[in-house]
Design a protein around this motif. Structure first.
Motif, PDB file in Angstrom:
ATOM      1  N   ASN A  74       2.204  -0.905   0.172  1.00 56.24           N
ATOM      2  CA  ASN A  74       2.079  -1.021  -0.667  1.00 56.24           C
ATOM      3  C   ASN A  74       1.022  -2.085  -1.252  1.00 56.24           C
ATOM      4  O   ASN A  74       1.522  -2.951  -1.091  1.00 56.24           O
ATOM      5  N   GLY A  75       0.194  -2.203  -1.694  1.00 57.72           N
ATOM      6  CA  GLY A  75      -1.063  -2.785  -2.452  1.00 57.72           C
ATOM      7  C   GLY A  75       0.222  -3.024  -3.994  1.00 57.72           C
ATOM      8  O   GLY A  75       0.298  -2.398  -4.574  1.00 57.72           O
ATOM      9  N   ASP A  76       0.166  -4.407  -4.328  1.00 57.62           N
ATOM     10  CA  ASP A  76       0.481  -4.970  -6.050  1.00 57.62           C
ATOM     11  C   ASP A  76       0.139  -4.304  -7.407  1.00 57.62           C
ATOM     12  O   ASP A  76       0.898  -4.115  -8.037  1.00 57.62           O
ATOM     13  N   GLN A  77      -1.215  -3.771  -6.587  1.00 61.12           N
ATOM     14  CA  GLN A  77      -1.713  -2.590  -7.454  1.00 61.12           C
ATOM     15  C   GLN A  77      -1.891  -1.534  -7.207  1.00 61.12           C
ATOM     16  O   GLN A  77      -3.059  -0.997  -7.694  1.00 61.12           O
TER      17      GLN A  77
ATOM     18  N   PRO B 196       3.341   0.013  -5.828  1.00 63.30           N
ATOM     19  CA  PRO B 196       4.588  -0.761  -5.153  1.00 63.30           C
ATOM     20  C   PRO B 196       5.788  -0.478  -5.096  1.00 63.30           C
ATOM     21  O   PRO B 196       6.412  -0.711  -3.778  1.00 63.30           O
TER      22      PRO B 196
ATOM     23  N   THR C 114       5.116  -5.433   0.487  1.00 58.74           N
ATOM     24  CA  THR C 114       3.960  -5.337  -0.813  1.00 58.74           C
ATOM     25  C   THR C 114       2.653  -6.478  -0.479  1.00 58.74           C
ATOM     26  O   THR C 114       3.011  -7.310  -0.334  1.00 58.74           O
TER      27      THR C 114
ATOM     28  N   PRO D 219      -0.553  -8.415  -1.488  1.00 59.87           N
ATOM     29  CA  PRO D 219      -1.055  -9.216  -2.847  1.00 59.87           C
ATOM     30  C   PRO D 219      -1.600  -9.163  -3.000  1.00 59.87           C
ATOM     31  O   PRO D 219      -3.300  -8.634  -1.705  1.00 59.87           O
ATOM     32  N   ASP D 220      -2.372  -8.838  -4.438  1.00 60.93           N
ATOM     33  CA  ASP D 220      -4.051  -8.689  -4.397  1.00 60.93           C
ATOM     34  C   ASP D 220      -4.876  -7.063  -4.128  1.00 60.93           C
ATOM     35  O   ASP D 220      -5.692  -7.734  -3.167  1.00 60.93           O
TER      36      ASP D 220
END
Length: 279
Positions: free
Chosen positions: A222-225, A228, A249, A251-252
């Motif tokens: 999953n993306g951190d946005q 996650p 996870t 980043p960005d």
């Protein structure tokens, strides 16, 4: 004083009218139409479009199948299978070209076992109910009948993006006899809330012995946005059961399949290759 009383009466009435108007607009909003047969798949060598007359759905449904270079249709060689599930709004054609091309590249490099990739059309179903029955009871047996597959859990993995990522985890947990691995890009137990009340949590406990026997492993990326912690409650259940669950996870990263491909295709494909080799 009269103005204040009038204001107190008008505001709740205005709120009620606005609420009813919004509810009516939602009710009137047309649902996204699902096209169940989409034959225009990417021009990728080995990729074909097929149609299943589904009893579960009550109509035809399309699916795409990619066979690896040198595929032996006579059956002397048996191939593992990856089922890849598209996200909401997608079809069997959406990801078939991109994902199978990545697998083909890894096979050429010697980093992936020759494998068949299958792309079902899940509509907007969340891979539940009739679509779940179509995949489990009709499509998987059809693939095992029509292709030279390793028709066992050790030769079968499932993965997907968004709705398809969540669907891959769901189908693997609810049908633990079928898969040795599940991989999710951008999925979650629930798109709203924490997922603590997900029916997959007790289902994982019930399925534990079968999952363990099949050496099942789970990878969630999953993306951190992009939610996650979307599978954290499931991880808490799997850990004491000693069922491996790798969490990544990025980043960005938002909810974008292209970004997941760019930033974690190596991770996902390495995981699937390892499991389909029985490592």
């Amino acid at each position: 004083m009269l103005n204040q009383i009038a204001l107190r009466l008008v505001l709740p009435l205005a709120l009620l009218i606005a609420t009813l108007a919004a509810a009516d607009a939602t009710a009137q909003r047309p649902q996204r139409e699902v096209k169940w047969v989409n034959p225009q798949v990417a021009n990728v060598k080995g990729l074909e479009h097929k149609v299943l007359a589904s009893k579960s759905l009550g109509h035809d449904v399309g699916y795409a199948v990619w066979t690896p270079p040198g595929y032996d249709a006579k059956g002397a060689t048996r191939y593992p299978v990856i089922y890849f599930l598209h996200g909401a709004g997608g079809t069997e054609a959406s990801d078939s070209g991109g994902f199978s091309s990545m697998v083909a590249g890894k096979i050429r490099q010697g980093d992936f076992p020759p494998a068949i990739c299958v792309f079902p059309n899940g509509g907007m179903s969340g891979y539940r109910d009739p679509v779940e029955a179509m995949i489990i009871d009709e499509l998987i047996p059809r693939i095992d009948h029509d292709y030279a597959t390793r028709a066992e859990a050790a030769g079968r993995a499932i993965a997907g993006f968004s709705m398809g990522g969540a669907g891959a985890v769901r189908l693997a947990i609810l049908h633990p006899e079928l898969f040795c691995a599940a991989g999710s890009w951008g999925g979650a137990l629930s798109r709203r809330g924490s997922g603590e009340d997900s029916p997959l949590l007790p289902a994982a406990k019930t399925a534990a012995r079968t999952l363990q026997a099949n050496h099942f492993e789970l990878l969630t990326i999953n993306g951190d946005q992009d939610l996650p912690a979307g599978f954290t409650p499931l991880g808490k259940v799997l850990k004491p059961l000693e069922i491996p669950h790798q969490v990544v996870t990025l980043p960005d990263t938002k909810h974008n399949l292209g970004h997941y491909y760019e930033r974690s295709a190596e991770t996902m494909l390495t995981f699937l290759a390892r499991r389909l080799r029985g490592e």
